[in-house]
Design a protein around this motif. Structure first.
Motif, PDB file in Angstrom:
ATOM      1  N   ALA A   1       0.818  -1.218   0.000  1.00  0.00           N
ATOM      2  CA  ALA A   1       0.000   0.000   0.000  1.00  0.00           C
ATOM      3  C   ALA A   1       0.851   1.267   0.000  1.00  0.00           C
ATOM      4  CB  ALA A   1      -0.933   0.004   1.209  1.00  0.00           C
TER       5      ALA A   1
ATOM      6  N   VAL B   1       2.783   2.378   2.491  1.00  0.00           N
ATOM      7  CA  VAL B   1       3.061   3.011   3.782  1.00  0.00           C
ATOM      8  C   VAL B   1       4.463   2.629   4.279  1.00  0.00           C
ATOM      9  CG1 VAL B   1       1.523   3.878   5.557  1.00  0.00           C
ATOM     10  CG2 VAL B   1       0.894   1.823   4.358  1.00  0.00           C
TER      11      VAL B   1
ATOM     12  N   ALA C   1       2.008   6.183  -0.717  1.00  0.00           N
ATOM     13  CA  ALA C   1       0.626   5.739  -0.509  1.00  0.00           C
ATOM     14  C   ALA C   1      -0.360   6.433  -1.447  1.00  0.00           C
ATOM     15  CB  ALA C   1       0.229   5.913   0.953  1.00  0.00           C
ATOM     16  N   PRO C   2      -0.310   7.769  -1.575  1.00  0.00           N
ATOM     17  CA  PRO C   2      -1.253   8.395  -2.511  1.00  0.00           C
ATOM     18  C   PRO C   2      -1.098   7.853  -3.938  1.00  0.00           C
ATOM     19  CG  PRO C   2      -0.326  10.062  -1.052  1.00  0.00           C
ATOM     20  CD  PRO C   2       0.414   8.789  -0.772  1.00  0.00           C
TER      21      PRO C   2
ATOM     22  N   VAL D   1      -2.876   4.425  -4.162  1.00  0.00           N
ATOM     23  CA  VAL D   1      -4.340   4.552  -4.215  1.00  0.00           C
ATOM     24  C   VAL D   1      -4.775   4.987  -5.601  1.00  0.00           C
ATOM     25  CG1 VAL D   1      -6.383   5.563  -3.144  1.00  0.00           C
ATOM     26  CG2 VAL D   1      -4.308   5.337  -1.815  1.00  0.00           C
TER      27      VAL D   1
ATOM     28  N   LEU E   1      -6.277  -0.129   0.911  1.00  0.00           N
ATOM     29  CA  LEU E   1      -6.047  -0.975   2.084  1.00  0.00           C
ATOM     30  C   LEU E   1      -6.960  -0.557   3.222  1.00  0.00           C
ATOM     31  CD1 LEU E   1      -4.383  -2.997   3.875  1.00  0.00           C
ATOM     32  CD2 LEU E   1      -2.789  -1.120   4.297  1.00  0.00           C
TER      33      LEU E   1
ATOM     34  N   ARG F   1      -8.455   1.954  12.337  1.00  0.00           N
ATOM     35  CA  ARG F   1      -7.965   3.288  12.036  1.00  0.00           C
ATOM     36  C   ARG F   1      -8.954   4.149  11.271  1.00  0.00           C
ATOM     37  NH1 ARG F   1      -2.544   3.963  12.926  1.00  0.00           N
ATOM     38  NH2 ARG F   1      -1.433   2.090  13.507  1.00  0.00           N
ATOM     39  N   VAL F   2     -10.142   4.323  11.825  1.00  0.00           N
ATOM     40  CA  VAL F   2     -11.071   5.305  11.270  1.00  0.00           C
ATOM     41  C   VAL F   2     -10.747   6.651  11.916  1.00  0.00           C
ATOM     42  CG1 VAL F   2     -12.847   3.609  10.825  1.00  0.00           C
ATOM     43  CG2 VAL F   2     -12.803   4.771  13.037  1.00  0.00           C
TER      44      VAL F   2
ATOM     45  N   LEU G   1     -14.131  10.890   2.708  1.00  0.00           N
ATOM     46  CA  LEU G   1     -12.671  11.061   2.631  1.00  0.00           C
ATOM     47  C   LEU G   1     -12.018   9.897   1.898  1.00  0.00           C
ATOM     48  CD1 LEU G   1     -11.485  12.540   6.046  1.00  0.00           C
ATOM     49  CD2 LEU G   1     -11.069  13.454   3.765  1.00  0.00           C
ATOM     50  N   GLY G   2     -12.654   8.723   1.975  1.00  0.00           N
ATOM     51  CA  GLY G   2     -12.118   7.560   1.268  1.00  0.00           C
ATOM     52  C   GLY G   2     -12.045   7.780  -0.231  1.00  0.00           C
TER      53      GLY G   2
ATOM     54  N   TRP H   1     -11.110  10.486  -1.683  1.00  0.00           N
ATOM     55  CA  TRP H   1     -10.264  11.674  -1.889  1.00  0.00           C
ATOM     56  C   TRP H   1      -9.629  11.765  -3.278  1.00  0.00           C
ATOM     57  CZ3 TRP H   1      -9.370  16.014   0.949  1.00  0.00           C
ATOM     58  CH2 TRP H   1      -8.278  16.791   0.588  1.00  0.00           C
ATOM     59  N   VAL H   2      -9.085  10.655  -3.792  1.00  0.00           N
ATOM     60  CA  VAL H   2      -8.323  10.730  -5.041  1.00  0.00           C
ATOM     61  C   VAL H   2      -9.207  10.663  -6.286  1.00  0.00           C
ATOM     62  CG1 VAL H   2      -6.240   9.713  -4.046  1.00  0.00           C
ATOM     63  CG2 VAL H   2      -7.933   8.239  -5.144  1.00  0.00           C
TER      64      VAL H   2
ATOM     65  N   ARG I   1     -14.812   2.510   3.667  1.00  0.00           N
ATOM     66  CA  ARG I   1     -13.971   3.639   3.272  1.00  0.00           C
ATOM     67  C   ARG I   1     -12.989   3.215   2.166  1.00  0.00           C
ATOM     68  NH1 ARG I   1     -10.289   5.506   7.888  1.00  0.00           N
ATOM     69  NH2 ARG I   1      -9.233   3.570   7.339  1.00  0.00           N
TER      70      ARG I   1
END
Ligand SMILES: Nc1ncnc2c1ncn2[C@@H]1O[C@H](COP(=O)(O)OP(=O)(O)O)[C@@H](O)[C@H]1O
Ligand SMILES: [Mg+2]
Lengths: 312, 239
Positions: B50, B52, B72-73, B76, B82, B88-89, B101-102, B104-105, B149
């Motif tokens: 992913a 990270v 990471a961006p 995605v 992932l 981790r919300v 927000l999920g 975003w891209v 998300r």
């Protein structure tokens, strides 16, 4: 501080003396604290960092604006709006620089380390300011020279009135920024859960730079306006005059609530000015600051989330 | 060509190597499950895929294009999402904001409402709680939100790390069923699991041990070989 002057106290009605003057002077002074507090709240909200250098970024911006206004150092003698623009850019630039050099390398360090590092930045800025400007106070840029209101008992300068308006507008704008814009939401997302934020494709680094750029701008606005109301600026001046009250304002307002910085600032200004007017100097010297500390302690003990804050 | 091709992937933390050079492929449209005991390197694997965690060496290709080395961006945007370990919300944001927000891209921000509806279709519980702060959800609901998300960006590959951790067996089954539905709707899935209850949904099964892959085969194969089951899943299954 010369934003509000008592012109002829002998002729005044006792009621006006006791209430109107401290209210007006508290409102103006408090708005200055609130302006500085806004930057503190922004950085706290976005990264749980208390930035000791926030006021000094303001001092630096005011110093550079003054340089440009007076044609000192590398600057030719520039018109006031250009001088102010240079001051604002100085704030943004400093915010970005601090983020890149100090904050970002400490991303995964304990918050306490970062906060201590900002104190280091403060000391560095004061020293650098002394080197660039010398220890002598320098006259600050004045946006307006006139009086907004003048009666027999009360005088409010244009700069004083401007401070109140600017704070109110900025408090509302920044609250809207967080609740309505994508970028504002991204900043909150980073503060709550950086890994998840990366995973949806938001660049944590860019968001952090942006936050500090905005904080630098807010610091610059506060610095230029506050030194305008004081009349002079010198290395360390804003830190000395306003950092603790601004911190109190931020805590009072609820350290993550942006409109709280406005409310907190005004409350702090009023407390300070009421104490100054009503407690004689020979009874308690510096009563304004002492009462402020008591108020800060009381809030921390009784309502740590502040007046408008939520526990998050 | 497989959708995901992992070749001799190595990574770790600081100077400490964890993945010893692992290789595997995942075909488009399949569900792959990565089993393994605690500390085997499953989370390290998906986090590295992913973006990270940095890739030390080796290569990862997605749809034939090299993606190792992207952050990471970038990953995605390439189409891999992932749902991380530990959910981790964003606790202080509403369920709806978490979902938005999920996405975003995504370029088609206007159309994300449809995907929100789709997520609510998978997890009706989230719709009932859409204005609630995510931090006040139960563990199972947070898991649903984290998965929801992750699909908000319309990924071609969805990775879920420890979907059933801390969930009741019944809730875990519900989550597995939804994931299988997401898979049926066309998304390739990698699930990291310690719960053998996921086995019926696995097209492909992988087993990790000490940073290396010790089994890579069909889900049924793993199910049939009781030996493997005892060796690798005995303890985890008993939990
Ligand atoms: N942040 C970290 N720093 C150092 N070592 C880590 C970190 N995260 C995991 N490890 C180590 O990497 C190995 C694999 O961990 P992990 O990938 O989390 O395993 P799994 O997900 O299979 O339980 C373990 O030995 C673990 O101790
Ligand atoms: Mg794990």
């Amino acid at each position: 501080m010369s934003a509000v002057l008592l012109t002829a106290p002998q002729q005044m009605q006792p009621l006006a003396l006791e209430f109107v003057v401290p209210v007006v002077s508290g409102l103006i002074q408090g708005s200055v604290y609130g302006l500085l507090g806004l930057g503190l709240v922004l950085l706290y909200k976005s990264g749980r960092i208390f930035n000791f250098a926030q006021a000094e970024i303001g001092t630096f911006s005011a110093l550079f604006a003054a340089f440009a206004d007076q044609g000192t150092g590398p600057f030719p003698d520039l018109p006031v709006p250009v001088a102010i623009l240079i001051g604002l850019l100085t704030g943004v630039g400093l915010g970005l620089l601090v983020e890149r050099v100090v904050i970002r390398p400490l991303f995964s360090a304990p918050k306490v380390t970062v906060v201590v590092a900002t104190a280091g930045v403060l000391l560095l800025l004061v020293a650098l300011g002394g080197f660039l400007s010398g220890p002598e106070p320098r006259s600050a840029v004045q946006i307006f020279e006139g009086d907004f209101l003048e009666t027999s008992s009360l005088r409010v300068t244009d700069t004083g009135a401007l401070v109140v308006v600017v704070l109110a507008v900025l408090a509302v704008l920044s609250a809207l920024f967080f609740s309505r814009t994508r970028t504002g939401t991204a900043i909150i997302a980073v503060s709550q859960e950086p890994t998840a934020t990366r995973l949806v494709g938001i660049s944590v680094e860019r968001t952090s730079a942006l936050t500090w750029g905005i904080a630098g701008l807010l610091g610059a606005i506060a610095g230029i306006l506050l030194s305008g109301t004081v009349g002079v600026v010198f290395p360390g001046s804003l830190t000395f005059i306003a950092l603790v009250p601004a911190f109190t304002a931020a805590v009072l307002g609820g350290v993550t609530a942006l409109p709280g910085a406005f409310v907190g600032g005004v409350v702090v200004g009023m407390i300070e000015s009421f104490a100054q007017t009503n407690i004689p100097k020979d009874v308690l010297p510096g009563s304004g600051k002492v009462v402020l500390f008591v108020a800060l302690l009381a809030v921390l003990l009784l309502r740590p989330a502040g007046l408008l804050g939520k526990e998050t | 060509m497989s959708l995901l091709e992992v070749e001799e992937l190595r990574t770790g933390y600081g100077a400490l190597p964890v993945l010893q050079g692992i290789s595997f492929n995942v075909e488009e449209g399949q569900t792959a499950v990565i089993f393994g005991l605690n500390g085997a390197g499953k989370t390290t694997t998906v986090n590295c895929l992913a973006g990270v965690l940095p890739t030390w060496s080796g290569e990862v290709r997605f749809d034939g294009k090299r993606i190792s080395g992207k952050d990471a961006p970038g990953i995605v945007k390439a189409g891999i999402a992932l749902s991380p370990e530990g959910r981790r919300v964003w606790p202080g944001l509403s369920v709806l904001k978490n979902l938005e927000l999920g996405a975003w891209v995504r370029k088609d921000q206007k159309a994300i409402g449809e995907t929100v509806e789709q997520v609510f279709g998978y997890f009706p519980r989230l719709e009932e709680r859409k204005d609630q702060m995510a931090g006040t959800l139960s563990g199972g609901e947070q898991q649903m939100l984290a998965i929801g998300r992750a699909i908000m960006c319309k990924p071609r590959l969805l990775m879920i790390d420890e979907a059933s951790l801390g969930l009741s067996p019944k809730l875990a089954q519900t989550v597995f069923q939804v994931v299988s539905q997401i898979n049926d709707d066309g998304t390739t899935v990698i699930i990291v699991e310690q719960n053998v209850g996921v086995l019926p949904y696995a097209d492909q099964a992988l087993i990790m041990e000490k940073g290396a892959l010790t089994f890579d085969g069909r889900g049924e194969e793993l199910e049939r070989s009781g030996e493997l089951r005892k060796t690798y899943l005995g303890e985890a299954a008993a939990e």
